[in-house]
Design an enzyme around this catalytic site. Structure first.
Site, PDB file in Angstrom:
ATOM      1  N   ASP A  96      43.777  38.522  41.112  1.00 13.01           N
ATOM      2  CA  ASP A  96      43.689  37.711  39.896  1.00 13.01           C
ATOM      3  C   ASP A  96      44.522  36.440  40.037  1.00 13.01           C
ATOM      4  O   ASP A  96      45.573  36.450  40.692  1.00 13.01           O
ATOM      5  CB  ASP A  96      44.188  38.531  38.701  1.00 13.01           C
ATOM      6  CG  ASP A  96      43.798  37.878  37.373  1.00 13.01           C
ATOM      7  OD1 ASP A  96      42.863  37.053  37.344  1.00 13.01           O
ATOM      8  OD2 ASP A  96      44.458  38.190  36.362  1.00 13.01           O
ATOM      9  N   GLY A  97      44.052  35.375  39.412  1.00 11.69           N
ATOM     10  CA  GLY A  97      44.854  34.147  39.359  1.00 11.69           C
ATOM     11  C   GLY A  97      44.255  32.946  40.061  1.00 11.69           C
ATOM     12  O   GLY A  97      44.888  31.889  40.107  1.00 11.69           O
ATOM     13  N   GLY A 141      41.765  31.039  39.140  1.00 10.79           N
ATOM     14  CA  GLY A 141      41.486  29.963  38.188  1.00 10.79           C
ATOM     15  C   GLY A 141      42.753  29.210  37.814  1.00 10.79           C
ATOM     16  O   GLY A 141      42.794  27.971  37.822  1.00 10.79           O
ATOM     17  N   ASN A 172      31.886  39.960  35.501  1.00  9.68           N
ATOM     18  CA  ASN A 172      32.018  38.557  35.930  1.00  9.68           C
ATOM     19  C   ASN A 172      30.689  37.795  35.885  1.00  9.68           C
ATOM     20  O   ASN A 172      30.677  36.560  35.920  1.00  9.68           O
ATOM     21  CB  ASN A 172      32.593  38.463  37.356  1.00  9.68           C
ATOM     22  CG  ASN A 172      34.081  38.743  37.431  1.00  9.68           C
ATOM     23  OD1 ASN A 172      34.580  39.183  38.476  1.00  9.68           O
ATOM     24  ND2 ASN A 172      34.822  38.492  36.349  1.00  9.68           N
ATOM     25  N   ARG A 202      47.926  44.465  41.587  1.00 12.18           N
ATOM     26  CA  ARG A 202      47.264  43.406  40.832  1.00 12.18           C
ATOM     27  C   ARG A 202      48.137  42.160  40.902  1.00 12.18           C
ATOM     28  O   ARG A 202      49.331  42.223  40.603  1.00 12.18           O
ATOM     29  CB  ARG A 202      47.048  43.790  39.371  1.00 12.18           C
ATOM     30  CG  ARG A 202      46.305  42.670  38.630  1.00 12.18           C
ATOM     31  CD  ARG A 202      46.067  42.948  37.169  1.00 12.18           C
ATOM     32  NE  ARG A 202      45.273  41.863  36.598  1.00 12.18           N
ATOM     33  CZ  ARG A 202      44.140  42.004  35.930  1.00 12.18           C
ATOM     34  NH1 ARG A 202      43.660  43.190  35.706  1.00 12.18           N
ATOM     35  NH2 ARG A 202      43.494  40.944  35.468  1.00 12.18           N
ATOM     36  N   SER A 238      41.338  46.448  34.317  1.00 11.83           N
ATOM     37  CA  SER A 238      40.090  45.674  34.305  1.00 11.83           C
ATOM     38  C   SER A 238      38.900  46.389  34.964  1.00 11.83           C
ATOM     39  O   SER A 238      38.162  45.789  35.753  1.00 11.83           O
ATOM     40  CB  SER A 238      40.302  44.308  34.960  1.00 11.83           C
ATOM     41  OG  SER A 238      41.309  43.588  34.281  1.00 11.83           O
TER      42      SER A 238
END
Ligand code: FPP
Length: 266
Positions: free
Chosen positions: A34-35, A37, A82, A202, A210
């Protein structure tokens, strides 16, 4: 006994190093990447550039995992949910996936890595399947490490599919309802063909699951890193594994039971 913090925060930094104890390694590690963006936004770039940098991080972490001797690594590359992202972002992710598979093909094959994919693969565009499927086949007999890409994957969806298959077996008389057990469900879950995840990491600072590997997570150890995925590198993987190695896994037993020497019956 020393317990490392479950959260790898700046306040409690793990020993970030290139040194790792090779005993007691987790066998199967899952990663929620994650991350991407936020990484791009911080640099005034398009989100797709974050995914591109994330793809480079996948490459680095797969190499590090292979060198360490992990048996299985599962990365959450694209969830079933997604698909609801903007069309342009979904398109960029699919393009990157194809690029990644083409670029990594020889390294995967030469390093004995078995590439697998889990999820609703029927939803993937034909141009992704055209590179994914041959690589899955060509690498099928490799044994050094299994790299699983979770693509169009959802843990709830995987559980529902397994339940549907077992219900169908009952309907057709192949099994009776009381033969449905935790083990027969597990046997229907492709994500657990390499065993339950021992450690799930994560990145990106959020602390949630998630919809990743839900059924297999029952006794997984969790490690949350503040690092955005594109910044995650081998020392961060080692730090998470180092934290895992300091924990006591009890699987519902007491600490005394798991620490007791094995009883030998004369
Ligand atoms: C979550 O970050 C990341 C994804 C939804 C995609 C993960 C994809 C990659 C790491 C690259 C492609 C994968 C492979 C295997 C080549 P986010 O976009 O939700 O980040 P944010 O929370 O900062 O917005």
């Amino acid at each position: 006994m020393c317990y490392a913090p479950a959260v790898l925060t700046a306040a409690h930094p793990p020993p970030a190093s290139n040194v790792i104890e090779l005993r007691g390694l987790p066998s199967h590690v899952g990663i929620i990447m994650d991350g991407n963006g936020r990484w791009a936004q911080q640099r005034g770039l398009d989100r797709s550039e974050g995914h591109r940098a994330g793809s480079a991080a996948v490459r680095r972490v797969v190499r590090a995992a292979r060198r360490l001797g992990l048996r299985a690594l599962t990365v959450y590359a694209f969830s079933e949910q997604n698909w609801a992202r903007p069309e342009l972002e979904v398109g960029a992710l699919m393009d990157l996936l194809k690029e990644f598979l083409l670029a990594e093909r020889s390294e995967i094959l030469h390093n004995g890595i078995r590439l697998q994919a889990i999820g609703n693969l029927g939803r993937l565009p034909a141009f992704v399947r055209a590179v994914l499927d041959p690589l899955r086949n060509e690498s099928a007999n490799n044994e050094a490490m299994t790299l699983t890409l979770a693509l169009s994957y959802g843990g709830r969806e995987e559980i529902a599919l397994a339940a549907r298959e077992l219900a169908d077996d009952v309907k057709k008389g192949r099994i009776s309802a009381d033969q449905i057990t935790t083990e027969s469900l597990r046997a229907r879950m492709p994500s657990l063909a390499v065993g339950d995840p021992d450690l799930v990491i994560r990145t990106g600072g959020e602390q949630r699951i998630s919809n990743f590997l839900l059924y297999g997570l029952a006794y997984a150890e969790l490690a949350f890193s503040e690092k955005l995925w594109p910044d995650f590198d081998a020392p961060d993987l080692y730090a998470a594994i180092g934290s895992y190695q300091q924990r006591e896994r009890r699987f519902g037993k007491t600490g005394a039971q798991v620490r007791a020497p094995t009883q030998v019956t004369p």
